[in-house]
Design a protein around this motif. Sequence first.
Motif, short mmCIF file in Angstrom:
data_model
loop_
_atom_site.label_atom_id
_atom_site.label_comp_id
_atom_site.label_asym_id
_atom_site.label_seq_id
_atom_site.Cartn_x
_atom_site.Cartn_y
_atom_site.Cartn_z
N ARG A 37 0.83 -1.20 0.00
CA ARG A 37 0.00 0.00 0.00
C ARG A 37 0.86 1.25 0.00
O ARG A 37 0.57 2.22 -0.68
N ARG A 38 1.96 1.22 0.77
CA ARG A 38 2.84 2.38 0.82
C ARG A 38 3.47 2.63 -0.55
O ARG A 38 3.60 3.77 -1.00
N THR A 39 3.85 1.56 -1.25
CA THR A 39 4.45 1.72 -2.57
C THR A 39 3.47 2.34 -3.55
O THR A 39 3.82 3.19 -4.37
N SER A 40 2.20 1.93 -3.46
CA SER A 40 1.21 2.42 -4.41
C SER A 40 0.75 3.83 -4.10
O SER A 40 0.35 4.57 -4.99
N THR A 41 0.76 4.22 -2.80
CA THR A 41 0.24 5.53 -2.44
C THR A 41 1.34 6.56 -2.23
O THR A 41 1.04 7.74 -2.11
N ASP A 42 2.59 6.15 -2.17
CA ASP A 42 3.68 7.09 -2.00
C ASP A 42 4.13 7.56 -3.38
O ASP A 42 4.98 6.96 -4.02
N ALA A 43 3.53 8.66 -3.83
CA ALA A 43 3.81 9.15 -5.18
C ALA A 43 5.26 9.58 -5.34
O ALA A 43 5.78 9.61 -6.46
N LEU A 44 5.91 9.92 -4.24
CA LEU A 44 7.31 10.35 -4.34
C LEU A 44 8.20 9.23 -4.86
O LEU A 44 9.30 9.48 -5.35
N ALA A 45 7.72 7.98 -4.76
CA ALA A 45 8.53 6.85 -5.20
C ALA A 45 8.52 6.67 -6.71
O ALA A 45 9.40 6.00 -7.26
N TRP A 46 7.54 7.27 -7.40
CA TRP A 46 7.45 7.02 -8.84
C TRP A 46 7.12 8.25 -9.68
O TRP A 46 7.30 8.24 -10.90
N ALA A 47 6.67 9.33 -9.07
CA ALA A 47 6.13 10.45 -9.85
C ALA A 47 7.17 11.11 -10.76
O ALA A 47 6.83 11.62 -11.82
N ASP A 48 8.44 11.10 -10.36
CA ASP A 48 9.46 11.76 -11.19
C ASP A 48 9.71 11.05 -12.51
O ASP A 48 10.34 11.62 -13.40
N GLN A 49 9.23 9.83 -12.64
CA GLN A 49 9.42 9.12 -13.91
C GLN A 49 8.31 9.44 -14.92
O GLN A 49 8.38 9.01 -16.06
N VAL A 50 7.32 10.21 -14.50
CA VAL A 50 6.23 10.61 -15.40
C VAL A 50 6.67 11.83 -16.19
O VAL A 50 7.02 12.86 -15.62
N LEU A 282 1.21 15.71 -12.79
CA LEU A 282 1.95 16.78 -13.46
C LEU A 282 3.32 16.23 -13.83
O LEU A 282 4.25 16.23 -13.02
N GLY A 283 3.47 15.75 -15.04
CA GLY A 283 4.74 15.16 -15.45
C GLY A 283 5.87 16.16 -15.41
O GLY A 283 5.67 17.37 -15.58
N ARG A 284 7.07 15.66 -15.19
CA ARG A 284 8.25 16.52 -15.19
C ARG A 284 8.50 17.02 -16.61
O ARG A 284 8.36 16.30 -17.58
N SER A 285 8.92 18.27 -16.70
CA SER A 285 9.17 18.89 -18.00
C SER A 285 10.61 18.71 -18.46
O SER A 285 10.95 19.06 -19.58
N VAL A 286 11.46 18.18 -17.59
CA VAL A 286 12.86 17.94 -17.95
C VAL A 286 13.17 16.48 -17.66
O VAL A 286 12.54 15.85 -16.81
N PRO A 287 14.15 15.89 -18.38
CA PRO A 287 14.46 14.48 -18.16
C PRO A 287 14.94 14.21 -16.74
O PRO A 287 15.62 15.03 -16.13
N PRO A 290 16.26 7.65 -14.60
CA PRO A 290 15.57 6.59 -13.86
C PRO A 290 16.50 5.85 -12.91
O PRO A 290 16.07 5.35 -11.88
N ALA A 291 17.79 5.75 -13.27
CA ALA A 291 18.73 5.01 -12.43
C ALA A 291 18.99 5.72 -11.11
O ALA A 291 19.46 5.12 -10.14
N ALA A 292 18.65 7.01 -11.07
CA ALA A 292 18.91 7.77 -9.85
C ALA A 292 17.91 7.44 -8.76
O ALA A 292 18.15 7.67 -7.59
N GLY A 293 16.74 6.90 -9.17
CA GLY A 293 15.73 6.55 -8.18
C GLY A 293 15.03 7.78 -7.66
O GLY A 293 15.35 8.91 -8.02
N ALA A 294 14.07 7.57 -6.80
CA ALA A 294 13.31 8.68 -6.23
C ALA A 294 14.05 9.24 -5.04
O ALA A 294 14.48 8.51 -4.16
N ASP A 295 14.20 10.54 -5.01
CA ASP A 295 14.85 11.20 -3.89
C ASP A 295 13.78 11.72 -2.96
O ASP A 295 13.14 12.73 -3.24
N THR A 296 13.55 11.02 -1.86
CA THR A 296 12.51 11.42 -0.93
C THR A 296 13.08 12.02 0.34
O THR A 296 12.39 12.19 1.33
#
Length: 306
Positions: A37-50, A282-287, A290-296
């Motif tokens: 549940r934490r993985t699915s609801t923690d947007a910081l873990a995946w949002a930067d890849q959008v 709101l997708g990121r406008s700059v690349p 992905p290898a850097a992972g999410a910085d939370t």
Amino acid sequence: MTWSFLTPESHLLVTMSVVVLLATLALVVPTIVALRRRTSTDALAWADQVRRDPAAAWAVDRVLRAVDASCAAANVLFPGAVRITIGTTVRIDVASPTIAPPAPWTATPDGRTWSAPTWALQAVPLAGGAPVEFATVVSFGTDRDDTVLVDLRRVGGILALRGEPAAREALLVRLVEQLQTAPWAVGTTVLGVGTGTRTGTAVSVRDAIAAVTADATPGLLVVSRVPSGEDGRELARLLERPGGRWACIAVAPHPLARWTIEARRDGTHVSDVLGTLQWAGLGRSVPVDPAAGADTTQRDDVPAEA
């Protein structure tokens, strides 16, 4: 020991085994569910890849230009937009009530909201480039299928962010990137005080106040926190001037803020003025690598709440 239904020791062994199994399940299953549940609801873990869809920016630009063109064709002075909601219908909460909008717009009885079908705006002939009127417009997220935009300068003062630092950072960077890349924001100056270079040109508090005072170009000022004392009061006063072209986002809450928005890890933000919106879309406008992972983690330049 040989197991048998006839011996009490065997019954005790079975009972103990069942108890241990149930205890293990009681501990492990909730843990697995919580982690998933934490993985699915923690947007910081995946949002930067959008990535931000270029078509989305084009659609917003088309709507903004249609607003300007429809007013120009009818010789109507556009009263300014505080909030614009784009879906199958475009709704504008105007800065000044106007009960006689140009076609294809209709107004509510109090004149505070204009609306028009999106298909009707697509038929409006466009002339020229993006109007300067919308130079500080950004998308704040989505409400179901609708995109909600705000003209930051029409806030009429400081917009402050609150909530977990990593969530505030995620929302902030998406707002700033829009003004740095959107076709309707060409020529918009972005300055930062205490926020590093990621939010535009780094300047001092006094230089920032001088830029807002001059009001020479549309601009966004991002401050890590509202300046203390007279500097903070002067900045708030300047931003409240009617017709001013500058906006300000503070990365920490403050009593002088006109709007306060709480950013959350689950990809939403909540406020009295906008309700609950999804910022994670709101997708990121700059690349982003992905290898850097999410910085939370909390950045040094994102202040904790007072």
